[in-house]
Design a protein around this motif. Structure first.
Motif, short mmCIF file in Angstrom:
data_model
loop_
_atom_site.label_atom_id
_atom_site.label_comp_id
_atom_site.label_asym_id
_atom_site.label_seq_id
_atom_site.Cartn_x
_atom_site.Cartn_y
_atom_site.Cartn_z
N LEU A 175 0.81 -1.22 0.00
CA LEU A 175 0.00 0.00 0.00
C LEU A 175 0.84 1.27 0.00
O LEU A 175 0.30 2.36 -0.19
N LEU A 176 2.15 1.13 0.22
CA LEU A 176 3.01 2.30 0.25
C LEU A 176 3.10 2.94 -1.13
O LEU A 176 3.08 2.25 -2.16
N PRO A 177 3.16 4.26 -1.20
CA PRO A 177 3.29 4.94 -2.51
C PRO A 177 4.54 4.47 -3.25
O PRO A 177 5.62 4.39 -2.68
N GLY A 178 4.36 4.15 -4.51
CA GLY A 178 5.48 3.71 -5.33
C GLY A 178 5.86 2.26 -5.16
O GLY A 178 6.80 1.79 -5.80
N SER A 179 5.14 1.53 -4.31
CA SER A 179 5.47 0.12 -4.11
C SER A 179 5.18 -0.68 -5.37
O SER A 179 4.18 -0.44 -6.06
N ARG A 180 6.05 -1.63 -5.67
CA ARG A 180 5.85 -2.49 -6.83
C ARG A 180 5.38 -3.88 -6.43
O ARG A 180 5.33 -4.79 -7.26
N LEU A 181 5.07 -4.05 -5.17
CA LEU A 181 4.55 -5.34 -4.74
C LEU A 181 3.12 -5.50 -5.23
O LEU A 181 2.31 -4.58 -5.14
N GLY A 182 2.81 -6.69 -5.74
CA GLY A 182 1.44 -7.00 -6.15
C GLY A 182 0.74 -7.80 -5.07
O GLY A 182 1.37 -8.32 -4.14
N TYR A 183 -0.57 -7.91 -5.18
CA TYR A 183 -1.30 -8.67 -4.17
C TYR A 183 -1.06 -10.16 -4.29
O TYR A 183 -1.28 -10.90 -3.33
N GLY A 184 -0.58 -10.60 -5.45
CA GLY A 184 -0.14 -11.99 -5.53
C GLY A 184 1.06 -12.23 -4.63
O GLY A 184 1.16 -13.28 -3.98
N ASP A 185 1.97 -11.25 -4.57
CA ASP A 185 3.12 -11.35 -3.67
C ASP A 185 2.66 -11.38 -2.21
O ASP A 185 3.21 -12.13 -1.39
N VAL A 186 1.66 -10.57 -1.89
CA VAL A 186 1.14 -10.53 -0.51
C VAL A 186 0.55 -11.89 -0.12
O VAL A 186 0.81 -12.41 0.97
N LYS A 187 -0.21 -12.48 -1.02
CA LYS A 187 -0.82 -13.78 -0.73
C LYS A 187 0.23 -14.87 -0.61
O LYS A 187 0.15 -15.75 0.26
N LEU A 188 1.24 -14.83 -1.49
CA LEU A 188 2.31 -15.82 -1.41
C LEU A 188 3.08 -15.67 -0.11
O LEU A 188 3.48 -16.68 0.50
N ALA A 189 3.32 -14.44 0.33
CA ALA A 189 4.01 -14.22 1.60
C ALA A 189 3.24 -14.86 2.75
O ALA A 189 3.83 -15.44 3.67
N ALA A 190 1.91 -14.77 2.71
CA ALA A 190 1.10 -15.39 3.76
C ALA A 190 1.25 -16.91 3.73
O ALA A 190 1.36 -17.55 4.79
N VAL A 191 1.28 -17.49 2.54
CA VAL A 191 1.45 -18.94 2.42
C VAL A 191 2.80 -19.37 2.99
O VAL A 191 2.89 -20.35 3.74
N LEU A 192 3.85 -18.63 2.66
CA LEU A 192 5.18 -18.97 3.15
C LEU A 192 5.30 -18.72 4.65
O LEU A 192 6.16 -19.32 5.32
N GLY A 193 4.46 -17.86 5.18
CA GLY A 193 4.47 -17.63 6.62
C GLY A 193 4.05 -18.85 7.42
O GLY A 193 4.39 -18.95 8.61
N LEU A 194 3.32 -19.77 6.81
CA LEU A 194 2.90 -20.99 7.51
C LEU A 194 4.10 -21.82 7.96
O LEU A 194 4.28 -22.06 9.17
N PRO A 195 4.95 -22.32 7.04
CA PRO A 195 6.10 -23.12 7.49
C PRO A 195 7.12 -22.29 8.27
O PRO A 195 7.78 -22.82 9.17
#
Length: 251
Positions: A175-195
């Motif tokens: 959500l930061l201005p100029g961020s290039r992260l996509g919401y696919g990256d956000v969802k993948l980060a959540a998945v990797l947070g499990l292990p």
């Protein structure tokens, strides 16, 4: 460390890597990309012959068509060999470091999904939701089985906490201005947070930090080599996955 376990895991990883590359033409048809394929580095099959989302045949002349097909075929073989080697290293490394612990199948399931997601992101600049969800379900099932086998269901709460914290952190960054992260990256980060959460706070912290360090090094290298420009869209999924893998190995 069991040599047999590591060898078996490496062979399984090599197979998973090759299959992940074979899946890309199908994924390209089902999940159109947001732009031309971005495949810098080892996975680049050569100019114009990447089996990515923008893969199209050359002009209709017979010779050109045959040459294009041959080029794409050679590129796929090359990329498949690289993905196979990467899969062998990823799976073998997990087996060597974690050993025959009950959670190892869960790590390998996430790694297998990660290989497909990394290749899709490189080829299509996309992390398709169905693939992310399938990776989450497979990894979650593996951790649930490990919790039952070890009689430690409380660790599942730690895994869920890791997923929530990863999702929240990356959502704020996106959500930061100029961020290039996509919401696919956000969802993948959540998945990797499990292990990562399953392993503890140190693994989770490393898993959140290392992707940015790795991505920064890659971007600086590509800029120095003039392979990309400052405004070139680059995938972040592979860095997320590589950072999580290193965090598991270092914990």
């Amino acid at each position: 460390m069991s040599v047999g376990l590591v060898t078996a895991a490496a062979l399984l990883g090599a197979l998973a890597g090759v299959l992940s590359d074979r899946a890309i033409p199908v994924l390209a048809r089902r999940f159109p990309g947001s732009g031309p394929p971005i495949t810098p580095g080892l996975l680049a099959a050569g100019s114009g012959d990447s089996p990515g989302c923008a893969d199209r045949p050359p002009p209709s002349a017979a010779a050109g068509l045959m040459a294009g097909r041959a080029g794409r075929s050679t590129g796929r073989i090359r990329a498949g060999a690289v993905l196979g080697a990467v899969g062998a290293v990823v799976f073998g490394g997990l087996a060597a470091v974690r050993g025959p612990e009950p959670a190892l199948p869960g790590y390998l399931l996430v790694a297998g999904g990660g290989l497909v997601l990394a290749r899709a992101d490189l080829a299509c600049l996309r992390l398709p939701d169905p693939l992310v969800a399938a990776t989450a379900l497979a990894g979650g099932a593996g951790l649930v089985a490990a919790a039952v086998a070890t009689g430690t269901p409380v660790r599942l709460w730690a895994a869920l906490a890791g997923a929530v914290l990863s999702f929240t952190g990356y959502a704020l960054l996106a959500l930061l201005p100029g961020s290039r992260l996509g919401y696919g990256d956000v969802k993948l980060a959540a998945v990797l947070g499990l292990p990562l959460g399953w392993l503890g706070w140190r693994a989770l912290g490393l898993g959140l930090l290392l992707p940015h360090l790795l991505n920064g090094v890659v971007v600086l290298g590509l800029l120095a080599a003039r392979r990309v420009r400052r405004d070139t869209a680059l995938p972040f999924g592979p860095a997320l996955l590589a950072g999580a893998w290193l965090a598991v190995l270092l914990t």
